[in-house]
Design a protein around this motif. Structure first.
Motif, mmCIF file in Angstrom:
data_model
loop_
_atom_site.group_PDB
_atom_site.id
_atom_site.type_symbol
_atom_site.label_atom_id
_atom_site.label_comp_id
_atom_site.label_asym_id
_atom_site.label_seq_id
_atom_site.Cartn_x
_atom_site.Cartn_y
_atom_site.Cartn_z
ATOM 1 N N GLY A 181 27.853 45.752 109.058
ATOM 2 C CA GLY A 181 28.038 47.104 108.556
ATOM 3 C C GLY A 181 29.081 47.917 109.301
ATOM 4 N N LEU A 182 29.434 49.010 108.689
ATOM 5 C CA LEU A 182 30.487 49.881 109.216
ATOM 6 C C LEU A 182 30.106 50.479 110.564
ATOM 7 N N SER A 183 28.881 50.900 110.741
ATOM 8 C CA SER A 183 28.473 51.515 112.010
ATOM 9 C C SER A 183 28.674 50.557 113.177
ATOM 10 N N ALA A 184 28.255 49.308 113.021
ATOM 11 C CA ALA A 184 28.420 48.316 114.093
ATOM 12 C C ALA A 184 29.892 48.043 114.355
ATOM 13 N N TYR A 185 30.690 48.001 113.292
ATOM 14 C CA TYR A 185 32.122 47.753 113.428
ATOM 15 C C TYR A 185 32.791 48.882 114.214
ATOM 16 N N VAL A 186 32.479 50.112 113.859
ATOM 17 C CA VAL A 186 33.057 51.269 114.537
ATOM 18 C C VAL A 186 32.561 51.336 115.980
ATOM 19 N N ALA A 187 31.286 51.057 116.210
ATOM 20 C CA ALA A 187 30.737 51.074 117.573
ATOM 21 C C ALA A 187 31.445 50.046 118.451
ATOM 22 N N ALA A 188 31.716 48.857 117.910
ATOM 23 C CA ALA A 188 32.422 47.826 118.670
ATOM 24 C C ALA A 188 33.852 48.264 118.986
ATOM 25 N N ALA A 189 34.514 48.911 118.026
ATOM 26 C CA ALA A 189 35.881 49.388 118.249
ATOM 27 C C ALA A 189 35.907 50.468 119.330
ATOM 28 N N VAL A 190 34.958 51.372 119.305
ATOM 29 C CA VAL A 190 34.886 52.427 120.321
ATOM 30 C C VAL A 190 34.578 51.813 121.681
ATOM 31 N N ALA A 191 33.684 50.835 121.732
ATOM 32 C CA ALA A 191 33.356 50.167 122.994
ATOM 33 C C ALA A 191 34.600 49.502 123.586
ATOM 34 N N ARG A 192 35.412 48.838 122.741
ATOM 35 C CA ARG A 192 36.659 48.226 123.225
ATOM 36 C C ARG A 192 37.611 49.278 123.758
ATOM 37 N N GLN A 193 37.704 50.421 123.097
ATOM 38 C CA GLN A 193 38.587 51.481 123.563
ATOM 39 C C GLN A 193 38.122 52.025 124.909
ATOM 40 N N ILE A 194 36.826 52.175 125.082
ATOM 41 C CA ILE A 194 36.297 52.638 126.372
ATOM 42 C C ILE A 194 36.634 51.627 127.471
ATOM 43 N N GLU A 195 36.502 50.325 127.180
ATOM 44 C CA GLU A 195 36.872 49.295 128.158
ATOM 45 C C GLU A 195 38.348 49.415 128.529
ATOM 46 N N ARG A 196 39.215 49.632 127.543
ATOM 47 C CA ARG A 196 40.651 49.796 127.820
ATOM 48 C C ARG A 196 40.915 51.039 128.656
ATOM 49 N N ASP A 197 40.241 52.133 128.326
ATOM 50 C CA ASP A 197 40.410 53.359 129.099
ATOM 51 C C ASP A 197 39.977 53.146 130.541
ATOM 52 N N ASN A 198 38.836 52.473 130.735
ATOM 53 C CA ASN A 198 38.362 52.187 132.085
ATOM 54 C C ASN A 198 39.345 51.302 132.846
ATOM 55 N N LEU A 199 39.881 50.295 132.170
ATOM 56 C CA LEU A 199 40.863 49.412 132.797
ATOM 57 C C LEU A 199 42.118 50.183 133.183
ATOM 58 N N ASN A 200 42.587 51.055 132.304
ATOM 59 C CA ASN A 200 43.765 51.868 132.626
ATOM 60 C C ASN A 200 43.520 52.753 133.839
ATOM 61 N N GLU A 201 42.307 53.288 133.958
ATOM 62 C CA GLU A 201 41.974 54.096 135.128
ATOM 63 C C GLU A 201 42.002 53.247 136.397
ATOM 64 N N LEU A 202 41.461 52.026 136.331
ATOM 65 C CA LEU A 202 41.496 51.131 137.477
ATOM 66 C C LEU A 202 42.930 50.779 137.867
ATOM 67 N N ILE A 203 43.759 50.537 136.884
ATOM 68 C CA ILE A 203 45.172 50.219 137.146
ATOM 69 C C ILE A 203 45.846 51.399 137.832
ATOM 70 N N GLN A 204 45.599 52.609 137.366
ATOM 71 C CA GLN A 204 46.197 53.791 137.986
ATOM 72 C C GLN A 204 45.775 53.932 139.441
#
Length: 86
Positions: free
Chosen positions: A28-51
């Motif tokens: 379903g759409l909710s799970a798909y969107v939740a997974a996309a947001v979770a991936r974005q949070i992981e990327r944001d966290n990684l970018n913070e670690l890189i900085q």
């Protein structure tokens, strides 16, 4: 046990919503969107670690990035070869 959920209202462009709905599959759409947001949070966290790391150790060079990519590709090849041999 699954984590608690909440119901949210979001606004997004219709074409993106329809493409997401078409790809969401049985979960379903909710799970798909939740997974996309979770991936974005992981990327944001990684970018913070890189900085933080670059602030402490200086920026990583393109040569260092390419060397690490080479190591990653080699590890993936080895993993695939080990999986095929099993």
């Amino acid at each position: 046990m699954s984590e608690p959920t909440g119901k949210y209202s979001i606004t997004m462009p219709r074409d993106i919503a329809e493409a997401a709905r078409a790809r969401s599959g049985p979960s379903g759409l909710s799970a798909y969107v939740a997974a996309a947001v979770a991936r974005q949070i992981e990327r944001d966290n990684l970018n913070e670690l890189i900085q933080v790391a670059e602030a402490e150790h200086g920026p990583i060079t393109d040569d260092e990035v390419q060397a690490l990519r080479g190591q990653l590709h080699q590890a993936r090849r080895e993993q695939a070869d080990n999986g095929a041999a099993a």
